[in-house]
Write an enzyme that holds these catalytic residues in place. Structure first.
Site, PDB file in Angstrom:
ATOM      1  N   HIS A 261      -5.704   3.201  -4.854  1.00 53.99           N
ATOM      2  CA  HIS A 261      -5.708   3.469  -3.410  1.00 53.99           C
ATOM      3  C   HIS A 261      -6.115   4.928  -3.168  1.00 53.99           C
ATOM      4  CE1 HIS A 261      -4.920   2.060   0.559  1.00 53.99           C
ATOM      5  NE2 HIS A 261      -3.882   2.839   0.811  1.00 53.99           N
TER       6      HIS A 261
ATOM      7  N   ASP B 284       0.821  -1.217   0.000  1.00 52.38           N
ATOM      8  CA  ASP B 284       0.000   0.000   0.000  1.00 52.38           C
ATOM      9  C   ASP B 284       0.853   1.265   0.000  1.00 52.38           C
ATOM     10  OD1 ASP B 284      -2.251  -1.505   0.023  1.00 52.38           O
ATOM     11  OD2 ASP B 284      -3.034  -0.750   1.935  1.00 52.38           O
ATOM     12  N   ASP B 285       0.229   2.330  -0.469  1.00 47.82           N
ATOM     13  CA  ASP B 285       0.667   3.735  -0.294  1.00 47.82           C
ATOM     14  C   ASP B 285       1.756   4.194  -1.260  1.00 47.82           C
ATOM     15  OD1 ASP B 285      -1.126   3.766   1.741  1.00 47.82           O
ATOM     16  OD2 ASP B 285       0.356   3.693   3.355  1.00 47.82           O
TER      17      ASP B 285
ATOM     18  N   HIS C  42      -5.328   9.710  -0.770  1.00 48.31           N
ATOM     19  CA  HIS C  42      -5.309   8.887   0.449  1.00 48.31           C
ATOM     20  C   HIS C  42      -6.266   9.436   1.511  1.00 48.31           C
ATOM     21  CE1 HIS C  42      -3.712   6.369   3.728  1.00 48.31           C
ATOM     22  NE2 HIS C  42      -3.263   5.577   2.747  1.00 48.31           N
TER      23      HIS C  42
ATOM     24  N   HIS D 171       3.832  -2.405   3.213  1.00 44.96           N
ATOM     25  CA  HIS D 171       3.844  -1.042   2.684  1.00 44.96           C
ATOM     26  C   HIS D 171       5.169  -0.767   1.967  1.00 44.96           C
ATOM     27  CE1 HIS D 171       0.766  -0.849   5.840  1.00 44.96           C
ATOM     28  NE2 HIS D 171       0.232   0.157   5.161  1.00 44.96           N
TER      29      HIS D 171
END
Length: 761
Positions: free
Chosen positions: A156, A105-106, A160, A257
């Site tokens: 995603h 993620d991210d 955010h 991540h």
């Protein structure tokens, strides 16, 4: 009183160079204003885009926690980590036993994502990356590499944010912008989605469920986790590996991540985790691999065994063919407007990524230069004041011989009588030459009548066809009887001691010209007060500094004195520029004459009374200054004492009167931006600190000029309104110069309200 009238007869004179060029000016003004506006709009847009990418503009840090899930079906809450809406019905899928869908993620992150990709490539393991759209648009090459290696990507959101707090339009925007970023970066879109701050399916609540339903109807597959490594907590490599390991050989969607902070522990843990899971007999796949495996099972159960899996779907890279050459099932090739809009977004972000940091560096340079200038002005102004006000200071023998005062006048019926009345009180012997430059309002008759009523026998009125101020001054110089000429404007009044103080520096034979101290007479209005502050601080404090450095750039048209021979030596007042005062001042320097500032010689002038008039005046001043600097650009290579202006004065004027002010609006734009989107109080404190420094400088300037401090109460408002207008004027002038335009002389409207100052007899 002696009155002489000269006039031209016969054919009208040919237009001057300025007048010929002025004919083109009107048609060019509007495009330049539009261009300036477009540049400002572009800069603002770039800043807002950069702020949006960094979640400074439109950012929302709210995260919902502990909401009820009564509206969410139990089959979803207790189901697997992959939520689809096949046929419009919510269905969850689980990862098969001994299978890992490794998700990140991210990202992308320029430091950590390439390291993650290198590890996955080394171990021939596919990953599913849920990417933040703003980061995709900033680092498109990483995403392109990610997709080319056979990894899978999902949305995603763009900034955010927790979508459960957002409106439907904001949700759509977050998804669409991320898809555009993917299209621009890698030429694909995706059907996968993971919501920020999500975890397992049992965390779906009544607020987020409608979002998943809406996105499911649009074809998105929402992905959750079975096992969370909690690597963002940086618990240590061993714990990351342990927490990411599913129990009892179960399959799992595992969360790690590749961005969002220091991911060094993740980088160390990832190889250990892959080796550990393979040793336990696990295989790695993508989310699409899980979905396709479930689809294959469904086809077998229904007897549709002849159907083949979608291209590019496999389990582990290297098994069953080269998956890196094919699209993952969740990917769609971007085409048409989506592809072009995506590329445009990535290009715009690239511009912002280069522009904003460059502007930030530029602002630091500008800020340092401005602060340095303030410091230099204070130090040199104090030194100048102490030097010139010593009891023993003297220019030499007192100058007592008569001088000629030249008053160029064009339609000055409101002011000319006051000007002559002030000169009639002069304590120094003078002759007065009023040059009427083709006035149509009876200026010359008013001047003669005023001289008669005042009993002045030292006044001559010289009339000429309208030829402009430089021609009027040159006519006056030619008509002058004395070797020192004082030049003033037709709307200016002198104090009785002004001329005597102004000519004393000519006791030094090296002095060729003297700048006086111009004061705003109509200072009791808001606009007048602003200009009063500017004259005292921005002009006269500057002149003290330039005088001490021996590189005075301008003798003000309102009050200046010259050796007549020196004026003739440099060719008189030139018509080449609209700033004939700056032009001749630089010419005097280059001819080897010294130019000084005499603070005690005060003149009171009528400043523009409206914003329109003020704009016209300052536009002409700033553009004329640029013309004069360009005309004398070769002064940069002048040698000897006459080259001092080129070595010192020219760089200072260019830096502090052109480059720094042109860049200064960026400081205000950044300050406003920071106040609105970043940290209001920090930005406000920074602005107040700069204002405080300026107030200190202004207060000191007022002290040196013995002015009343009450006008400084207008300074905060001046910084908010007046200063921005002056910046726009300068920017407008720069655009005029860069586009090759010309500007004509503009006559300002006068009221004649400035008379002899109070307290002066």
């Amino acid at each position: 009183m002696t009155t002489t009238t000269t006039s031209s007869r016969g054919r009208r004179r040919a237009p001057s160079r300025i007048e010929r060029a002025a004919g083109k000016a009107s048609a060019l003004q509007r495009p330049r204003v539009i261009l300036a506006g477009l540049l400002l709009l572009a800069l603002t847009s770039i800043m807002l885009l950069d702020g949006y990418l960094r979640a400074e503009v439109g950012g929302d840090q709210r995260v919902r926690d502990g909401a009820s899930s009564s509206k969410v079906p139990d089959t979803i809450l207790d189901g697997g980590p992959i939520l689809t809406f096949r046929g419009g019905r919510a269905t969850t899928l689980s990862v098969p036993d001994k299978t890992i869908a490794l998700t990140f993620d991210d990202g992308p992150n320029p430091t950590w994502t390439p390291q993650v990709l290198a590890i996955l490539d080394k171990y021939d393991v596919p990953g599913t990356f849920f990417l933040v759209g703003s980061m995709v648009s900033r680092y498109p090459d990483i995403v392109k590499t990610m997709v080319e290696q056979g990894n899978e990507v999902g949305v995603h959101t763009f900034t955010h944010v927790d979508l459960s707090y957002q409106s439907e339009s904001r949700v759509n925007r977050e998804m669409e912008q991320t898809q555009l970023a993917l299209a621009g970066a890698a030429g694909i879109t995706t059907t996968l989605f993971r919501a920020p701050y999500s975890s397992e399916t049992d965390a779906i609540d009544n607020y987020s469920w409608p979002v998943y339903q809406r996105l499911g109807k649009e074809g998105y597959t929402s992905v959750f986790v079975d096992t969370d490594s909690d690597d963002w907590k940086k618990p240590g490599v061993a714990k990351i590996v342990d927490w990411a390991t599913p129990k009892k050989n179960e399959g799992a969607s595992v969360l790690m991540h590749d961005a969002g902070g220091d991911r060094s522990q993740t980088i160390k843990a990832l190889p250990e985790y892959i080796e550990k899971m393979r040793a336990k007999g696990y295989t790695f796949t993508t989310i699409s691999g899980v979905v396709e495996k479930d689809n294959a099972s469904s086809r077998r159960a229904t007897g549709a065994v002849g159907q083949q899996p979608a291209p590019g779907v496999g389990t582990q890279r290297g098994q069953g063919g080269s998956d890196t050459a094919r699209l993952q099932a969740a990917h769609r090739t971007a085409t048409g407007t989506t592809l072009y809009e995506g590329k445009a977004l990535v290009a715009a972000v690239a511009v912002a990524e280069w522009t904003v940091p460059a502007l930030s560096v530029g602002l630091v340079v500008v800020g340092v230069a401005v602060m340095g200038r303030f410091g230099m002005m204070l130090v040199l102004a104090r030194r100048h004041y102490r030097q010139r006000n010593k009891r023993r200071f003297s220019w030499g023998p007192t100058v007592t011989r008569p001088v000629s005062v030249i008053v160029p006048a064009y339609n000055e019926k409101e002011c000319i009588a006051n000007t002559l009345r002030s000169l009639s009180r002069s304590t120094h012997p003078i002759e007065i030459i009023v040059v009427d430059d083709g006035s149509t309002d009876g200026t010359s008759e008013i001047a003669r009548e005023a001289a008669r009523s005042l009993g002045m026998t030292n006044v001559r009125v010289v009339r000429q066809e309208n030829a402009g101020k430089p021609a009027a001054l040159n006519n006056g110089v030619r008509s002058a009887s004395h070797d020192i000429v004082v030049m003033m404007d037709g709307d200016t009044v002198f104090e009785p001691e002004t001329v005597r103080q102004l000519v004393q520096p000519f006791a030094d034979p090296a002095v060729g010209a003297v700048a006086g101290n111009a004061k705003v007479g109509n200072r009791d209005t808001v606009i007048g007060a602003w200009q009063h502050i500017e004259y005292v601080m921005g002009f006269n404090l500057d002149r003290r500094m330039y005088d001490l450095l021996r590189c005075m750039p301008t003798i003000p048209g309102a009050i200046g004195a010259f050796r007549r021979d020196a004026v003739l030596q440099v060719g008189g007042m030139s018509e080449d520029t609209l700033a004939e005062d700056t032009d001749i001042t630089i010419a005097m320097h280059r001819a080897g004459w010294r130019v000084v500032y005499q603070e005690h010689a005060r003149a009171w002038t009528e400043a523009p009374g409206s914003l329109k008039q003020l704009w016209s005046q300052r536009y002409r001043w700033s553009y004329g200054t640029m013309q004069a600097l360009w005309k004398h650009r070769k002064s940069l290579t002048d040698r000897g004492p006459s080259g001092r202006f080129g070595r010192v004065g020219m760089p200072l004027v260019v830096i502090f009167q052109i480059l720094t002010p042109v860049c200064a609006p960026l400081i205000d734009v950044f300050t406003a931006y920071s106040m609105i989107f970043v940290d209001f109080w920090a930005a406000l404190c920074a602005w107040l600190a700069v204002l405080g420094i300026q107030l200190v400088c202004a207060a000191y300037a007022f002290r040196l000029d013995r002015e009343k401090y009450r006008y400084l109460l207008m300074m905060p408002l001046q910084q908010l309104a007046y200063r921005q207008m002056m910046y726009l004027v300068l920017i407008h002038s720069c655009i005029t110069a860069l586009t090759g335009g010309r500007l004509r002389w503009q006559k300002l409207k006068r009221t004649g309200e400035v008379g002899t100052p109070a307290g002066v007899s």
